[in-house]
Design a protein around this motif. Structure first.
Motif, PDB file in Angstrom:
ATOM      1  N   LYS A   1      25.292  71.759 138.440  1.00  0.00           N
ATOM      2  CA  LYS A   1      25.309  70.361 137.982  1.00  0.00           C
ATOM      3  C   LYS A   1      23.931  69.794 137.684  1.00  0.00           C
ATOM      4  O   LYS A   1      23.787  68.865 136.879  1.00  0.00           O
ATOM      5  N   ASP A   2      22.871  70.333 138.300  1.00  0.00           N
ATOM      6  CA  ASP A   2      21.523  69.829 138.061  1.00  0.00           C
ATOM      7  C   ASP A   2      20.894  70.398 136.799  1.00  0.00           C
ATOM      8  O   ASP A   2      19.753  70.036 136.453  1.00  0.00           O
ATOM      9  N   TYR A   3      21.637  71.296 136.077  1.00  0.00           N
ATOM     10  CA  TYR A   3      21.034  71.994 134.941  1.00  0.00           C
ATOM     11  C   TYR A   3      21.842  71.828 133.645  1.00  0.00           C
ATOM     12  O   TYR A   3      21.573  72.486 132.660  1.00  0.00           O
ATOM     13  N   THR A   4      22.830  70.935 133.683  1.00  0.00           N
ATOM     14  CA  THR A   4      23.630  70.700 132.484  1.00  0.00           C
ATOM     15  C   THR A   4      23.027  69.568 131.646  1.00  0.00           C
ATOM     16  O   THR A   4      22.219  68.778 132.137  1.00  0.00           O
ATOM     17  N   GLN A   5      23.436  69.549 130.369  1.00  0.00           N
ATOM     18  CA  GLN A   5      23.023  68.513 129.415  1.00  0.00           C
ATOM     19  C   GLN A   5      21.498  68.427 129.289  1.00  0.00           C
ATOM     20  O   GLN A   5      20.928  67.345 129.110  1.00  0.00           O
ATOM     21  N   LYS A   6      20.847  69.577 129.375  1.00  0.00           N
ATOM     22  CA  LYS A   6      19.396  69.652 129.194  1.00  0.00           C
ATOM     23  C   LYS A   6      19.018  70.663 128.113  1.00  0.00           C
ATOM     24  O   LYS A   6      17.861  71.037 127.988  1.00  0.00           O
ATOM     25  N   GLY A   7      20.003  71.111 127.349  1.00  0.00           N
ATOM     26  CA  GLY A   7      19.756  72.086 126.277  1.00  0.00           C
ATOM     27  C   GLY A   7      19.701  73.518 126.753  1.00  0.00           C
ATOM     28  O   GLY A   7      19.530  74.438 125.932  1.00  0.00           O
ATOM     29  N   ILE A   8      19.872  73.729 128.079  1.00  0.00           N
ATOM     30  CA  ILE A   8      19.778  75.094 128.601  1.00  0.00           C
ATOM     31  C   ILE A   8      20.960  75.930 128.128  1.00  0.00           C
ATOM     32  O   ILE A   8      20.809  77.094 127.727  1.00  0.00           O
ATOM     33  N   GLY A   9      22.155  75.349 128.159  1.00  0.00           N
ATOM     34  CA  GLY A   9      23.348  76.096 127.738  1.00  0.00           C
ATOM     35  C   GLY A   9      23.268  76.531 126.290  1.00  0.00           C
ATOM     36  O   GLY A   9      23.594  77.673 125.950  1.00  0.00           O
ATOM     37  N   THR A  10      22.824  75.626 125.415  1.00  0.00           N
ATOM     38  CA  THR A  10      22.693  75.971 123.997  1.00  0.00           C
ATOM     39  C   THR A  10      21.665  77.080 123.799  1.00  0.00           C
ATOM     40  O   THR A  10      21.871  78.022 123.021  1.00  0.00           O
ATOM     41  N   LYS A  11      20.549  76.968 124.531  1.00  0.00           N
ATOM     42  CA  LYS A  11      19.494  77.988 124.421  1.00  0.00           C
ATOM     43  C   LYS A  11      20.007  79.358 124.864  1.00  0.00           C
ATOM     44  O   LYS A  11      19.760  80.380 124.211  1.00  0.00           O
ATOM     45  N   LEU A  12      20.745  79.369 125.978  1.00  0.00           N
ATOM     46  CA  LEU A  12      21.247  80.645 126.486  1.00  0.00           C
ATOM     47  C   LEU A  12      22.287  81.247 125.553  1.00  0.00           C
ATOM     48  O   LEU A  12      22.283  82.458 125.297  1.00  0.00           O
ATOM     49  N   LEU A  13      23.183  80.420 125.027  1.00  0.00           N
ATOM     50  CA  LEU A  13      24.205  80.956 124.135  1.00  0.00           C
ATOM     51  C   LEU A  13      23.609  81.459 122.832  1.00  0.00           C
ATOM     52  O   LEU A  13      24.071  82.461 122.279  1.00  0.00           O
ATOM     53  N   LYS A  14      22.580  80.778 122.331  1.00  0.00           N
ATOM     54  CA  LYS A  14      21.921  81.265 121.109  1.00  0.00           C
ATOM     55  C   LYS A  14      21.338  82.652 121.352  1.00  0.00           C
ATOM     56  O   LYS A  14      21.460  83.565 120.514  1.00  0.00           O
ATOM     57  N   TYR A  15      20.693  82.823 122.503  1.00  0.00           N
ATOM     58  CA  TYR A  15      20.145  84.138 122.835  1.00  0.00           C
ATOM     59  C   TYR A  15      21.262  85.177 122.945  1.00  0.00           C
ATOM     60  O   TYR A  15      21.159  86.287 122.408  1.00  0.00           O
ATOM     61  N   LEU A  16      22.351  84.815 123.628  1.00  0.00           N
ATOM     62  CA  LEU A  16      23.458  85.744 123.809  1.00  0.00           C
ATOM     63  C   LEU A  16      24.071  86.141 122.473  1.00  0.00           C
ATOM     64  O   LEU A  16      24.300  87.327 122.203  1.00  0.00           O
ATOM     65  N   PHE A  17      24.316  85.161 121.606  1.00  0.00           N
ATOM     66  CA  PHE A  17      24.944  85.465 120.319  1.00  0.00           C
ATOM     67  C   PHE A  17      24.008  86.257 119.411  1.00  0.00           C
ATOM     68  O   PHE A  17      24.454  87.139 118.668  1.00  0.00           O
ATOM     69  N   ASP A  18      22.711  85.967 119.479  1.00  0.00           N
ATOM     70  CA  ASP A  18      21.745  86.743 118.679  1.00  0.00           C
ATOM     71  C   ASP A  18      21.713  88.189 119.144  1.00  0.00           C
ATOM     72  O   ASP A  18      21.648  89.119 118.325  1.00  0.00           O
ATOM     73  N   ARG A  19      21.768  88.391 120.466  1.00  0.00           N
ATOM     74  CA  ARG A  19      21.765  89.761 120.980  1.00  0.00           C
ATOM     75  C   ARG A  19      23.064  90.490 120.591  1.00  0.00           C
ATOM     76  O   ARG A  19      23.044  91.669 120.261  1.00  0.00           O
TER      77      ARG A  19
END
Length: 628
Positions: free
Chosen positions: A560-578
């Motif tokens: 809960k302390d790490y949501t809505q900070k762009g972290i999820g989008t950043k991680l998914l972009k990395y995952l989808f690129d890989r």
């Protein structure tokens, strides 16, 4: 003298070359290689060990040349052993139609090797007692087992003679050495192989695994071990068969490379046969014998009917991809397979020319092989060895796959192990709807097959490195049991950290962590632990959505302390690129209908809503994301 050329065998196989290969490079000249066991005490390990000591013994060659009767008798035997089956009629639909390529990750070799290990394929008889004669009997039985050697070995090799031959070696606790001339280059008959002489496919790879299996099985009946020595004869025969030297060098390099990728250099050594002959030819004795045999064959036997059988075989085995490059397939087949009386007038000149160079090649090929027999050269260099072959012959042990380099690797179904791979002429696949499977890293050919294969689950293994990856200041790796306390603490009291979207018990997260670990063990990939500044902040990765359909879903949950900070989008972009980099074209996500944040993120990546579905006892919306 011998002591000056002796050495204790180095330990381990962490080198690119095998132990025998390293030792072979350490001396020159005509020395027979013997071994003995010594006992050494290792003060660092506080234990004794019993390594092999290599001992070199000088040998001399007989200066005499064989008489003409010997040459005639052994030439007939050689030609009979080299006899080639008729190729049949000209294929009507040549070349076979290749219905696309399939690209394999290199890691497929690991599962193929594992499924091909001898204990998965072979039922073997163990010695009934500890006697060396019983040990020798079981070794003979292994060599006559068709899954390791050949059932014909029992016909071509007398059991009692073999037992008497190996008993002294067993009594002295020597490592058995099996020598096998072969692995020259990929056949360049234009109808048998559609790719270059430097190529190695799953025919050669399967043969290497068979050699490895033989050695590993022998350890079960002979605890002092064994090894196989391949005498690669490509450089020896490259000019005879009109093969470019660079292709031969590349073939030998790839043979070593695949041997090392399989990690079997402790079992299989590879030495160049031409180099062996050159070591023995210090004063030109070998060259003299070859030239003499060539002259006798040319003067007395070149026009004999029995010799023309060998000439026909040479025509079929020479580099017709290059030599007949300018001819149509129909004309090339006619030149290779038809008698002169059946040749069209406009092809007579080409037929005569090809016949002439085939006769010259046959003389050189036969003379070289008869020289090896007359001098007994292989046995002189390796006096304790057991001679093997790729084709059943008297007093030699044939191995299970004949001439792996004289065709292409073929499997009707998707091959799981070496039992599924056979070597066939390319033209025989004319009535099949075939696909060419290649390694994705270098596009080397692997095998032909009729069966489609969706390799997404294999691709997924390479998307996220199990031992760690980074995105900016975020680190991810495979979950372990040591993450339990931190994982439970992160999820405790956070209703959004669970798929159920409610606060879950500590036991729930213990079970979930076990599921994450079990998924990784089963498939070789899964959902990873995510860290920032050394603290666990969430979980993200891939898991199987539908194994039958080969569908993958992405999973991401952040504390809960790490949501809505762009972290999820950043991680998914990395995952989808890989995923895209590894060849995965489609990924799926299942999102609860009340999870507006996740739906917003998936829409950023072009996600398309497919349907509503039941998922882990809840209702979710299935999204499809096209990555390419």
């Amino acid at each position: 003298m011998a002591d000056n050329y002796s050495i204790v065998e180095p330990l381990g196989n962490r080198y690119g070359n095998s132990k025998l290969e390293r030792y072979w490079k350490g001396f020159e000249g005509k020395y027979g290689l013997r071994t003995s066991r010594i006992i050494q005490f290792d003060p660092y390990a506080s234990m004794s060990r019993c390594p092999v000591k290599y001992i070199l013994e000088k040998f001399e060659l007989c200066q005499d040349t064989p008489d003409e009767k010997w040459i005639e008798d052994n030439l007939k035997i050689f030609i009979r052993e080299e006899a080639m089956r008729a190729a049949g009629d000209m294929p009507q639909n040549f070349p076979p139609k290749i219905d696309g390529d399939i690209f394999l990750p290199d890691e497929y070799l690991e599962s193929f090797l594992y499924n091909s290990e001898w204990e998965n394929l072979l039922k073997m008889e163990l010695p009934k007692d500890d006697s060396y004669s019983e040990m020798a009997r079981c070794i003979y039985g292994l060599l006559c087992n068709p899954q390791i050697g050949s059932s014909r070995n029992a016909t071509n090799n007398d059991k009692d003679t073999f037992i008497n031959r190996v008993l002294p070696l067993l009594e002295q606790k020597k490592r058995l050495l099996f020598i096998l001339p072969g692995f020259p280059f990929k056949d360049q008959n234009r109808f048998r192989v559609p790719y270059d002489a430097s190529c190695i496919d799953f025919s050669e790879i399967s043969f290497l695994i068979r050699l490895h299996n033989l050695i590993q099985a022998l350890y079960q009946v002979h605890p002092f071990g064994a090894e196989a020595l391949v005498l690669s004869d490509g450089r020896l025969y490259q000019d005879i068969f009109y093969i470019e030297s660079k292709d031969v060098e590349d073939y030998q390099w790839r043979l070593h490379d695949f041997r090392n990728k399989l990690n079997i250099q402790g079992d299989v050594s590879i030495i160049d046969l031409k180099e062996l002959i050159e070591r023995a030819d210090e004063s030109g004795e070998i060259s003299k014998i070859i030239k003499y045999i060539e002259k006798v064959i040319s003067d007395r036997f070149k026009n004999k009917d029995f010799f023309q059988g060998l000439v026909q075989g040479m025509k079929w085995n020479m580099n017709s991809r290059k030599l007949l490059e300018g001819y149509s397939d129909i004309d090339a087949w006619s030149i290779l397979r038809n008698n002169r009386n059946d040749i069209k007038n406009d092809l007579l000149e080409a037929w005569d020319w090809y016949q002439k160079i085939a006769e010259e090649a046959a003389v050189k090929y036969a003379a070289t092989n008869l020289m090896l027999k007359w001098t007994d050269l292989l046995q002189k260099f390796f006096p304790e060895s057991i001679r093997c072959t790729v084709h059943p012959k008297e007093n030699q042990f044939a191995l299970a796959m004949n001439y792996a380099w004289n065709g292409v690797a073929w499997s009707e179904k998707w091959p799981k192990n070496i039992k599924d791979i056979s070597t066939v002429p390319f033209y025989t696949l004319e009535d099949h709807k075939i696909k060419l499977v290649r390694f994705r890293s270098n596009h080397y050919p692997c095998f032909f097959t009729e069966e489609s294969y969706d390799q997404i689950l294999d691709y997924a293994k390479n998307v996220l490195k199990a031992d760690g990856w980074n995105v900016d200041n975020i680190f991810g790796r495979e979950f372990s049991i040591y993450d339990l306390n931190e994982f439970v603490e992160l999820g405790r009291g956070d209703e959004n950290f669970a798929w159920e979207r409610q606060k879950m018990s500590d036991e729930y997260y213990k079970t979930l962590l076990q599921f994450r670990i079990s998924h990784y063990k089963k498939y070789g990939f899964g959902v990873h632990a995510i860290f920032a500044e050394g603290h666990l902040i969430g979980q993200m990765g891939l898991q199987v959505l539908d194994e039958q359909k080969k569908q993958l879903e992405y999973v991401i949950f952040l504390g809960k302390d790490y949501t809505q900070k762009g972290i999820g989008t950043k991680l998914l972009k990395y995952l989808f690129d890989r995923c895209k980099d590894e060849g995965i074209e489609t990924i799926y996500g299942v999102i609860r209908s009340d999870n507006d944040i996740s739906k917003h993120i998936v829409n950023k990546f072009g996600g398309r809503m497919i349907k509503t579905m039941a998922h882990y006892h809840q209702t979710g919306i299935l999204y499809e994301i096209k990555l390419k």
